[in-house]
Design a protein around this motif. Structure first.
Motif, PDB file in Angstrom:
ATOM      1  N   UNK A  34       0.871  -1.172   0.000  1.00 26.09           N
ATOM      2  CA  UNK A  34       0.000   0.000   0.000  1.00 26.09           C
ATOM      3  C   UNK A  34       0.909   1.223   0.000  1.00 26.09           C
ATOM      4  N   UNK A  35       0.359   2.356  -0.412  1.00 31.05           N
ATOM      5  CA  UNK A  35       1.188   3.536  -0.581  1.00 31.05           C
ATOM      6  C   UNK A  35       1.840   4.031   0.691  1.00 31.05           C
ATOM      7  N   UNK A  36       1.309   3.631   1.839  1.00 36.77           N
ATOM      8  CA  UNK A  36       1.789   4.140   3.121  1.00 36.77           C
ATOM      9  C   UNK A  36       2.352   3.042   4.025  1.00 36.77           C
ATOM     10  N   UNK A  37       2.306   1.778   3.580  1.00 36.75           N
ATOM     11  CA  UNK A  37       2.673   0.682   4.483  1.00 36.75           C
ATOM     12  C   UNK A  37       4.139   0.715   4.896  1.00 36.75           C
ATOM     13  N   UNK A  38       5.036   1.119   3.989  1.00 34.00           N
ATOM     14  CA  UNK A  38       6.453   1.167   4.356  1.00 34.00           C
ATOM     15  C   UNK A  38       6.694   2.181   5.467  1.00 34.00           C
ATOM     16  N   UNK A  39       6.023   3.331   5.400  1.00 31.23           N
ATOM     17  CA  UNK A  39       6.201   4.332   6.455  1.00 31.23           C
ATOM     18  C   UNK A  39       5.599   3.847   7.770  1.00 31.23           C
ATOM     19  N   UNK A  40       4.484   3.114   7.691  1.00 24.51           N
ATOM     20  CA  UNK A  40       3.894   2.533   8.894  1.00 24.51           C
ATOM     21  C   UNK A  40       4.891   1.574   9.540  1.00 24.51           C
ATOM     22  N   UNK A  67      -5.792 -19.633 -13.427  1.00 22.96           N
ATOM     23  CA  UNK A  67      -5.797 -18.172 -13.305  1.00 22.96           C
ATOM     24  C   UNK A  67      -5.310 -17.807 -11.909  1.00 22.96           C
ATOM     25  N   UNK A  68      -4.324 -16.916 -11.816  1.00 25.96           N
ATOM     26  CA  UNK A  68      -3.852 -16.400 -10.531  1.00 25.96           C
ATOM     27  C   UNK A  68      -4.337 -14.961 -10.410  1.00 25.96           C
ATOM     28  N   UNK A  69      -5.457 -14.767  -9.700  1.00 25.61           N
ATOM     29  CA  UNK A  69      -6.094 -13.454  -9.571  1.00 25.61           C
ATOM     30  C   UNK A  69      -5.585 -12.771  -8.309  1.00 25.61           C
ATOM     31  N   UNK A  70      -4.972 -11.606  -8.479  1.00 27.74           N
ATOM     32  CA  UNK A  70      -4.285 -10.953  -7.360  1.00 27.74           C
ATOM     33  C   UNK A  70      -4.849  -9.585  -7.008  1.00 27.74           C
ATOM     34  N   UNK A  71      -5.763  -9.059  -7.809  1.00 30.38           N
ATOM     35  CA  UNK A  71      -6.398  -7.787  -7.465  1.00 30.38           C
ATOM     36  C   UNK A  71      -5.442  -6.620  -7.339  1.00 30.38           C
ATOM     37  N   UNK A  72      -4.281  -6.717  -7.995  1.00 24.94           N
ATOM     38  CA  UNK A  72      -3.235  -5.685  -7.931  1.00 24.94           C
ATOM     39  C   UNK A  72      -2.638  -5.536  -6.543  1.00 24.94           C
ATOM     40  N   UNK A  73      -2.911  -6.521  -5.676  1.00 30.69           N
ATOM     41  CA  UNK A  73      -2.364  -6.500  -4.325  1.00 30.69           C
ATOM     42  C   UNK A  73      -1.028  -7.213  -4.227  1.00 30.69           C
ATOM     43  N   UNK A  74      -0.556  -7.377  -3.004  1.00 31.91           N
ATOM     44  CA  UNK A  74       0.782  -7.899  -2.747  1.00 31.91           C
ATOM     45  C   UNK A  74       1.015  -9.271  -3.365  1.00 31.91           C
ATOM     46  N   UNK A  89      -2.035  -8.916 -11.750  1.00 32.49           N
ATOM     47  CA  UNK A  89      -0.890  -9.266 -10.917  1.00 32.49           C
ATOM     48  C   UNK A  89       0.128  -8.131 -10.804  1.00 32.49           C
ATOM     49  N   UNK A  90      -0.026  -7.077 -11.624  1.00 29.36           N
ATOM     50  CA  UNK A  90       0.871  -5.934 -11.474  1.00 29.36           C
ATOM     51  C   UNK A  90       0.491  -5.162 -10.221  1.00 29.36           C
ATOM     52  N   UNK A  91       1.487  -4.845  -9.408  1.00 31.20           N
ATOM     53  CA  UNK A  91       1.214  -4.175  -8.142  1.00 31.20           C
ATOM     54  C   UNK A  91       0.750  -2.745  -8.384  1.00 31.20           C
ATOM     55  N   UNK A  92      -0.389  -2.404  -7.786  1.00 30.96           N
ATOM     56  CA  UNK A  92      -0.944  -1.054  -7.915  1.00 30.96           C
ATOM     57  C   UNK A  92      -1.786  -0.798  -6.673  1.00 30.96           C
ATOM     58  N   UNK A  93      -1.233   0.005  -5.746  1.00 30.53           N
ATOM     59  CA  UNK A  93      -1.908   0.174  -4.460  1.00 30.53           C
ATOM     60  C   UNK A  93      -3.166   1.041  -4.540  1.00 30.53           C
ATOM     61  N   UNK A  94      -3.522   1.503  -5.746  1.00 31.93           N
ATOM     62  CA  UNK A  94      -4.824   2.176  -5.879  1.00 31.93           C
ATOM     63  C   UNK A  94      -5.944   1.157  -6.108  1.00 31.93           C
ATOM     64  N   UNK A  95      -5.578  -0.109  -6.340  1.00 31.83           N
ATOM     65  CA  UNK A  95      -6.549  -1.176  -6.612  1.00 31.83           C
ATOM     66  C   UNK A  95      -7.561  -0.708  -7.667  1.00 31.83           C
ATOM     67  N   UNK A  96      -7.106  -0.505  -8.911  1.00 28.67           N
ATOM     68  CA  UNK A  96      -7.932   0.161  -9.918  1.00 28.67           C
ATOM     69  C   UNK A  96      -9.162  -0.615 -10.366  1.00 28.67           C
ATOM     70  N   UNK A  97      -9.169  -1.945 -10.221  1.00 28.25           N
ATOM     71  CA  UNK A  97     -10.310  -2.727 -10.712  1.00 28.25           C
ATOM     72  C   UNK A  97     -11.293  -3.076  -9.596  1.00 28.25           C
TER      73      UNK A  97
END
Length: 495
Positions: free
Chosen positions: A72-78, A193-200, A221-229
């Protein structure tokens, strides 16, 4: 020493930058979750780390911990703020970087470190953050540990201690994938099918499954922390519908969907039918109980009644116990009973030896499913689904209810429904109140209402072994009871 946390701070003020913000309701039954910046700030996360480190020492545990974070966009800082707090409590922090929750649990075994703190909001929507914690592998915290942690943090009881250190652990991704794929070879030709929802999970699942010898089609499977779909939650119909479409498009044998931190697995079969995780649990229990006689299983109260009545499980002398919903509860109960496996309707699967190490891992569950198909080379997954006794199930439905009021609402609902002698025009067969209330009619139709352990929601699940009409009738009656409670809001999805 940090100031004592407060719950009433406003962002963009001096106080917000100098005082920990920690809302008390973020300490949940078995993990911690907040809306970042509104309910907890970075100083609040630091206070959480200090409190966790204090608790580790208070419990007499080796002061070493594995930490990781989800995408997620903020998880590393957390994680960084949590690490500062842990180190100030004298804890040696072993940072495994970007990870799935099961990789953090695996690292406890691989590195021989007792404690874990995984920064993840799991399947919660963007804006949420949280931490899954434990001090005794493969278990995670339950209500007692979370209650004490809450006291330490909110009362400012965190204690500084010498000895804090930081280590970055390289190569954990490769070690984990090697571990789960080692010795597993799927002989059957399968398209997955490996469905990942753009998550980790996108950084791990496609490669791990490919190593088994199956053809893998990555999906989102491409990482995108906005979860566009859609939000990566294999219990939500939106993700399941996308998985259905992918199966039909590619002519796949199965679609496997993973949540935001990879500890859950959802399934759509070759005909594009979603199979709720509890039914997958029955199929896997059938498969494992044929290999291990008199097998013991643990399932949550949201799960299908087939675990008790399925003729194959009965023939194999399998035994099943229903227990509280929640990954920490099922994990602990499976461990205490030395059960072969534990299953949750939400998609958490727990395998003890010889299948797994006792913690929930979506990829280990996926591998168990593929091995089941490999052992049934003449049957498609849809054939196995159709071999189950027919039941009509609702998805998990969650009406909004504030954290501050949800448990009180459930107490009222339990009191009301416990008095019922009839429901859907039938006698009440039994009532289970180990976790909310599960009320069952004479024909086996049952309905569950409980408080969500990790969101400001209630949870409603219905199943009927006799008809869709009775399933809907049960929902209508339970919904009518909920409508008498003004604190209950709109559902996220309904039948």
């Amino acid at each position: 020493m940090l100031p004592a946390p407060r719950a009433d701070l406003v962002s963009n003020t001096l106080e917000y930058e100098t005082t920990p913000l920690v809302k008390a309701t973020g300490f949940r039954e078995y993990d911690a979750r907040w809306v970042f910046e509104k309910e907890i700030n970075l100083l609040g996360i630091q206070a959480l780390g200090l409190g966790l480190g204090t608790l580790i020492r208070e419990m007499g545990k080796d002061p070493r911990i594995v930490v990781g974070h989800d995408f997620r966009g903020y998880s590393a800082s957390i994680k960084q703020a949590l690490t500062v707090g842990l180190m100030s409590a004298g804890i040696e922090v072993n940072d495994i970087g970007l990870a799935l929750s099961p990789i953090a649990y695996f690292a406890q075994f691989d590195l021989d470190i007792p404690c874990v703190a995984m920064v993840t909001a799991s399947h919660n929507e963007n804006g949420w953050t949280g931490v899954k914690m434990g001090v005794e592998k493969p278990l995670t915290f339950g209500p007692d540990e979370m209650g004490r942690l809450k006291e330490i943090v909110l009362n400012g009881e965190g204690k500084s201690h010498d000895g804090g250190a930081y280590k970055y652990v390289e190569g954990m991704r490769e070690r984990y994938i090697d571990d789960i794929a080692s010795g597993v070879s799927i002989k059957r030709k399968l398209k997955v099918i490996a469905a990942c929802g753009n998550g980790t999970a996108g950084a791990f699942a496609p490669e791990a499954l490919s190593r088994l010898g199956v053809e893998v089609i990555p999906m989102d499977a491409n990482l995108d922390h906005t979860f566009p779909r859609y939000n990566p939650n294999p219990e939500d119909m939106e993700m399941l519908h996308a998985m259905q479409a992918a199966v039909k498009e590619h002519g796949a044998d199965v679609s496997l969907g993973f949540d935001g931190d990879g500890d859950r697995c959802g399934v759509v079969d070759d005909e594009g039918e979603e199979i709720f995780a509890d039914k997958i649990g029955v199929l896997i229990a059938r498969d494992l109980s044929a290999l291990h006689k008199n097998a013991q299983f643990v399932v949550d109260v949201k799960s299908t009644g087939l675990f008790m009545t399925d003729p194959v499980l009965v023939e194999n002398s399998a035994r099943t116990e229903y227990w509280k919903t929640g990954h920490s509860y099922i994990k602990r109960k499976s461990h205490e009973m030395n059960a072969l496996a534990g299953f949750e309707k939400s998609g958490h699967f727990f395998f003890n030896n010889p299948v797994g190490r006792g913690y929930d891992d979506g990829l280990v569950a996926a591998i168990a499913l593929l091995q089941m198909l490999d052992r049934n080379p003449d049957k498609k997954l849809s054939d196995l689904r159709k071999s189950l006794p027919k039941t009509w199930q609702s998805p998990t439905m969650s009406p909004h209810c504030a954290d501050e009021t949800k448990y009180g609402v459930v107490e009222k609902v339990v009191a009301t429904l416990s008095e019922r002698k009839e429901i859907i025009g039938q006698k009440v067969r039994d009532v289970v109140t180990v976790n909310g209330i599960r009320i069952t009619a004479e024909d086996g139709t049952w309905g569950l209402i409980r408080a969500s352990s990790n969101k400001p929601e209630l949870v409603v699940v219905i199943e009927s072994p006799t008809s869709e009409e009775n399933m809907k009738a049960m929902f209508t009656e339970l919904d009518a009871v909920l409508k008498t409670q003004p604190e209950v809001g709109e559902y996220n999805q309904k039948i």
